[in-house]
Design a protein around this motif. Structure first.
Motif, short mmCIF file in Angstrom:
data_model
loop_
_atom_site.label_atom_id
_atom_site.label_comp_id
_atom_site.label_asym_id
_atom_site.label_seq_id
_atom_site.Cartn_x
_atom_site.Cartn_y
_atom_site.Cartn_z
N GLY A 52 50.95 -32.74 18.85
CA GLY A 52 52.24 -33.31 19.21
C GLY A 52 53.33 -33.75 17.76
N PRO A 53 54.26 -33.94 18.18
CA PRO A 53 54.99 -34.30 16.99
C PRO A 53 54.44 -35.33 16.07
CG PRO A 53 56.14 -34.96 18.97
CD PRO A 53 54.86 -34.45 19.36
N SER A 54 54.84 -35.13 14.83
CA SER A 54 54.76 -36.21 13.83
C SER A 54 55.96 -36.98 13.58
CB SER A 54 54.38 -35.30 12.46
OG SER A 54 54.27 -36.33 11.49
N PRO A 55 55.43 -38.34 13.34
CA PRO A 55 56.81 -38.98 12.99
C PRO A 55 57.51 -38.88 11.66
CG PRO A 55 54.70 -40.38 13.40
CD PRO A 55 54.48 -39.07 13.50
N ILE A 56 56.73 -38.12 10.87
CA ILE A 56 57.57 -37.83 9.50
C ILE A 56 57.99 -36.41 9.31
CG2 ILE A 56 56.21 -39.65 8.48
CD1 ILE A 56 54.39 -37.26 7.21
N GLY A 57 57.93 -35.62 10.48
CA GLY A 57 58.46 -34.22 10.42
C GLY A 57 57.63 -33.25 10.84
N ASP A 74 38.18 -52.17 8.69
CA ASP A 74 38.70 -50.74 9.24
C ASP A 74 39.32 -50.24 8.02
OD1 ASP A 74 38.58 -51.44 11.84
OD2 ASP A 74 40.23 -52.68 11.58
N LYS A 75 39.02 -48.65 8.06
CA LYS A 75 39.56 -47.79 7.05
C LYS A 75 41.10 -47.62 7.96
CE LYS A 75 36.24 -45.44 4.59
NZ LYS A 75 35.07 -46.59 4.74
N VAL A 76 41.99 -47.28 7.48
CA VAL A 76 43.50 -47.10 7.99
C VAL A 76 43.59 -45.45 7.89
CG1 VAL A 76 45.67 -47.79 7.88
CG2 VAL A 76 44.02 -49.49 7.29
N MET A 77 44.01 -45.16 8.97
CA MET A 77 44.39 -43.51 8.84
C MET A 77 45.95 -43.68 8.90
SD MET A 77 43.71 -40.37 9.23
CE MET A 77 41.95 -40.30 9.88
N ALA A 78 46.72 -42.86 7.91
CA ALA A 78 47.99 -43.03 7.51
C ALA A 78 48.69 -41.76 7.37
CB ALA A 78 48.31 -44.07 6.37
N PRO A 94 53.58 -50.36 7.70
CA PRO A 94 53.89 -49.57 9.03
C PRO A 94 55.02 -48.50 8.60
CG PRO A 94 53.44 -51.87 9.18
CD PRO A 94 53.62 -51.84 7.76
N LEU A 95 54.92 -47.48 9.43
CA LEU A 95 55.99 -46.49 9.32
C LEU A 95 57.27 -47.06 9.51
CD1 LEU A 95 56.71 -43.59 8.46
CD2 LEU A 95 56.19 -43.00 10.95
N GLN A 96 57.60 -47.95 10.36
CA GLN A 96 58.80 -48.48 10.94
C GLN A 96 58.91 -49.94 10.49
OE1 GLN A 96 59.35 -47.32 14.83
NE2 GLN A 96 60.46 -45.38 14.38
N GLU A 97 59.98 -50.36 9.79
CA GLU A 97 59.81 -51.71 9.37
C GLU A 97 59.85 -52.65 10.54
OE1 GLU A 97 62.33 -54.59 6.43
OE2 GLU A 97 62.39 -52.53 6.10
N GLY A 98 59.05 -53.62 10.58
CA GLY A 98 59.12 -54.68 11.88
C GLY A 98 58.12 -54.19 12.79
N ALA A 99 57.26 -52.92 12.56
CA ALA A 99 56.65 -52.48 13.63
C ALA A 99 55.25 -53.41 13.37
CB ALA A 99 56.25 -50.93 13.51
N ALA A 100 54.22 -53.71 14.30
CA ALA A 100 53.18 -54.52 13.87
C ALA A 100 51.97 -53.63 13.88
CB ALA A 100 52.87 -55.56 15.09
N ALA A 101 52.00 -52.49 14.36
CA ALA A 101 50.92 -51.54 14.35
C ALA A 101 51.15 -50.16 13.74
CB ALA A 101 50.29 -51.41 15.57
N ALA A 102 50.14 -49.26 14.11
CA ALA A 102 50.38 -47.62 13.99
C ALA A 102 51.66 -47.33 14.45
CB ALA A 102 49.08 -47.04 14.10
N PRO A 103 52.17 -46.03 13.80
CA PRO A 103 51.88 -45.40 12.77
C PRO A 103 51.95 -46.09 11.55
CG PRO A 103 53.51 -44.29 13.69
CD PRO A 103 53.32 -45.58 14.36
N TYR A 104 51.16 -45.80 10.53
CA TYR A 104 51.20 -46.41 8.96
C TYR A 104 51.51 -45.29 8.37
CZ TYR A 104 48.57 -50.20 11.01
OH TYR A 104 48.07 -51.09 11.75
N ILE A 105 52.13 -45.56 7.03
CA ILE A 105 52.53 -44.47 5.98
C ILE A 105 51.67 -45.08 4.75
CG2 ILE A 105 54.70 -45.52 5.46
CD1 ILE A 105 54.80 -41.89 5.19
N ALA A 106 51.37 -44.13 3.93
CA ALA A 106 50.48 -44.30 2.58
C ALA A 106 51.63 -43.76 1.49
CB ALA A 106 48.96 -43.93 2.55
N GLU A 107 51.70 -44.82 0.73
CA GLU A 107 52.50 -44.39 -0.57
C GLU A 107 52.04 -44.82 -2.05
OE1 GLU A 107 55.99 -46.89 0.61
OE2 GLU A 107 56.82 -44.98 1.73
N PRO A 108 51.90 -43.63 -2.89
CA PRO A 108 51.20 -44.15 -4.03
C PRO A 108 51.68 -45.51 -4.70
CG PRO A 108 52.82 -42.11 -4.20
CD PRO A 108 53.03 -42.57 -2.87
N THR A 109 50.95 -45.94 -5.50
CA THR A 109 51.26 -47.26 -6.21
C THR A 109 51.43 -46.68 -7.81
OG1 THR A 109 49.13 -47.75 -6.75
CG2 THR A 109 50.14 -48.82 -4.65
#
Length: 110
Positions: A52-57, A74-78, A94-109
């Motif tokens: 299905g479609p991805s929330p990031i493109g 848990d490990k987190v799938m992002a 969370p991918l969308q600000e204010g969302a309490a749950a998945a989908p998640y996004i992982a960004e480098p630190t």
């Protein structure tokens, strides 16, 4: 931004998402808590054909499995915009600000 989680009132185990029972001790009482989202990349997968479609493109996109630094069960799938390497430090949110749950996004630190 933090991740919403639930801490078992009996044993203190922490899990993402709602649970009917604690996976560690079986208790049914939880208290809401937050995790800071810092973690380490455990696994990386490039998705070239999606169901299905991805929330990031469109495909290809990257999925990562992250082991959180906070004591969570848990490990987190992002999703990830850029493919990280196994062992890289990331921040999961969370991918969308204010969302309490998945989908998640992982960004480098840094």
């Amino acid at each position: 931004m933090s991740l919403s989680a639930h801490r078992c009132a009996s044993c203190g185990a922490t899990a993402l998402g709602r649970r009917a029972r604690c996976p560690a001790c079986g208790a049914d009482a939880f208290a809401p808590t937050t995790l800071d989202g810092r973690g380490t990349v455990h696994s990386v997968t490039m998705v070239h054909r999606a169901a299905g479609p991805s929330p990031i493109g469109p495909t290809p996109y990257t999925l990562v499995l992250v082991t959180l630094d906070a004591p969570a069960m848990d490990k987190v799938m992002a999703l990830a915009h850029e493919p990280p390497s196994i062992g890289d430090a990331v921040m999961v949110r969370p991918l969308q600000e204010g969302a309490a749950a998945a989908p998640y996004i992982a960004e480098p630190t840094a």
